[in-house]
Design a protein around this motif. Structure first.
Motif, PDB file in Angstrom:
ATOM      1  N   PRO A  63     -18.948  -1.405   6.904  1.00  0.00           N
ATOM      2  CA  PRO A  63     -19.442  -1.054   5.572  1.00  0.00           C
ATOM      3  C   PRO A  63     -20.679  -0.178   5.719  1.00  0.00           C
ATOM      4  O   PRO A  63     -21.481  -0.360   6.635  1.00  0.00           O
ATOM      5  CB  PRO A  63     -19.783  -2.401   4.945  1.00  0.00           C
ATOM      6  N   VAL A  64     -20.821   0.798   4.833  1.00  0.00           N
ATOM      7  CA  VAL A  64     -21.938   1.733   4.911  1.00  0.00           C
ATOM      8  C   VAL A  64     -22.724   1.672   3.607  1.00  0.00           C
ATOM      9  O   VAL A  64     -22.156   1.772   2.525  1.00  0.00           O
ATOM     10  CB  VAL A  64     -21.436   3.174   5.149  1.00  0.00           C
TER      11      VAL A  64
ATOM     12  N   SER B 266     -25.355  16.158  -1.349  1.00  0.00           N
ATOM     13  CA  SER B 266     -23.991  16.203  -1.878  1.00  0.00           C
ATOM     14  C   SER B 266     -22.957  15.764  -0.860  1.00  0.00           C
ATOM     15  O   SER B 266     -21.880  15.300  -1.224  1.00  0.00           O
ATOM     16  CB  SER B 266     -23.671  17.608  -2.370  1.00  0.00           C
ATOM     17  N   HIS B 267     -23.272  15.858   0.420  1.00  0.00           N
ATOM     18  CA  HIS B 267     -22.317  15.468   1.451  1.00  0.00           C
ATOM     19  C   HIS B 267     -22.429  13.985   1.834  1.00  0.00           C
ATOM     20  O   HIS B 267     -21.689  13.509   2.684  1.00  0.00           O
ATOM     21  CB  HIS B 267     -22.489  16.346   2.691  1.00  0.00           C
ATOM     22  N   LEU B 268     -23.330  13.249   1.221  1.00  0.00           N
ATOM     23  CA  LEU B 268     -23.522  11.837   1.558  1.00  0.00           C
ATOM     24  C   LEU B 268     -22.259  10.990   1.374  1.00  0.00           C
ATOM     25  O   LEU B 268     -21.899  10.236   2.284  1.00  0.00           O
ATOM     26  CB  LEU B 268     -24.681  11.248   0.766  1.00  0.00           C
ATOM     27  N   PRO B 269     -21.566  11.077   0.256  1.00  0.00           N
ATOM     28  CA  PRO B 269     -20.341  10.272   0.118  1.00  0.00           C
ATOM     29  C   PRO B 269     -19.319  10.564   1.223  1.00  0.00           C
ATOM     30  O   PRO B 269     -18.708   9.639   1.766  1.00  0.00           O
ATOM     31  CB  PRO B 269     -19.794  10.669  -1.247  1.00  0.00           C
ATOM     32  N   TYR B 270     -19.170  11.828   1.583  1.00  0.00           N
ATOM     33  CA  TYR B 270     -18.234  12.190   2.650  1.00  0.00           C
ATOM     34  C   TYR B 270     -18.656  11.562   3.978  1.00  0.00           C
ATOM     35  O   TYR B 270     -17.833  11.002   4.703  1.00  0.00           O
ATOM     36  CB  TYR B 270     -18.143  13.715   2.786  1.00  0.00           C
TER      37      TYR B 270
ATOM     38  N   LEU C  91     -16.630   8.802   6.159  1.00  0.00           N
ATOM     39  CA  LEU C  91     -16.258   9.132   7.527  1.00  0.00           C
ATOM     40  C   LEU C  91     -16.722   8.052   8.506  1.00  0.00           C
ATOM     41  O   LEU C  91     -15.961   7.626   9.387  1.00  0.00           O
ATOM     42  CB  LEU C  91     -16.855  10.490   7.906  1.00  0.00           C
ATOM     43  N   ILE C  92     -17.942   7.603   8.355  1.00  0.00           N
ATOM     44  CA  ILE C  92     -18.462   6.538   9.223  1.00  0.00           C
ATOM     45  C   ILE C  92     -17.647   5.267   9.031  1.00  0.00           C
ATOM     46  O   ILE C  92     -17.262   4.605  10.005  1.00  0.00           O
ATOM     47  CB  ILE C  92     -19.954   6.280   8.939  1.00  0.00           C
TER      48      ILE C  92
ATOM     49  N   PHE D 111     -20.304   2.634   0.626  1.00  0.00           N
ATOM     50  CA  PHE D 111     -18.876   2.740   0.858  1.00  0.00           C
ATOM     51  C   PHE D 111     -18.514   1.525   1.693  1.00  0.00           C
ATOM     52  O   PHE D 111     -18.729   1.483   2.900  1.00  0.00           O
ATOM     53  CB  PHE D 111     -18.498   4.038   1.584  1.00  0.00           C
ATOM     54  N   ALA D 112     -18.029   0.502   1.014  1.00  0.00           N
ATOM     55  CA  ALA D 112     -17.749  -0.769   1.676  1.00  0.00           C
ATOM     56  C   ALA D 112     -16.550  -1.461   1.038  1.00  0.00           C
ATOM     57  O   ALA D 112     -16.660  -2.583   0.559  1.00  0.00           O
ATOM     58  CB  ALA D 112     -18.983  -1.655   1.602  1.00  0.00           C
ATOM     59  N   PRO D 113     -15.388  -0.785   1.028  1.00  0.00           N
ATOM     60  CA  PRO D 113     -14.224  -1.451   0.441  1.00  0.00           C
ATOM     61  C   PRO D 113     -13.863  -2.702   1.247  1.00  0.00           C
ATOM     62  O   PRO D 113     -13.902  -2.698   2.463  1.00  0.00           O
ATOM     63  CB  PRO D 113     -13.124  -0.398   0.520  1.00  0.00           C
ATOM     64  N   GLY D 114     -13.600  -3.769   0.539  1.00  0.00           N
ATOM     65  CA  GLY D 114     -13.235  -5.021   1.194  1.00  0.00           C
ATOM     66  C   GLY D 114     -14.408  -5.772   1.795  1.00  0.00           C
ATOM     67  O   GLY D 114     -14.224  -6.722   2.542  1.00  0.00           O
TER      68      GLY D 114
END
Length: 70
Positions: free
Chosen positions: A23-24, A7-11, A15-16, A37-40
């Protein structure tokens, strides 16, 4: 084999990304992208798709030795 996504993966991914500006992508061993999580994120034009690029990077990571000694 798919494992439950913590559950903490998105956070942690966010954070990274915010700390390092990278990009992660969280992937399973079968190259399935579980979370990203890779905006742009701009795709390199040498690759047809994001999955093709990530697949190649994933394979590269498997070929590297556990520790590098110069």
């Amino acid at each position: 084999m798919m494992f439950p996504v913590p559950s903490h993966l998105p956070y942690l991914c966010k954070l990274i990304h915010r700390s390092l500006g990278l990009p992660v992508f969280y992937m399973e061993q079968d190259d399935t992208t579980v979370y990203e999580f890779a905006p742009g994120f701009a795709l390199n034009p040498m690759y047809k798709s994001r999955n093709e690029l990530l697949h190649e990077l994933f394979l590269l990571g498997r070929e590297q030795p556990a520790a590098y000694h110069a």
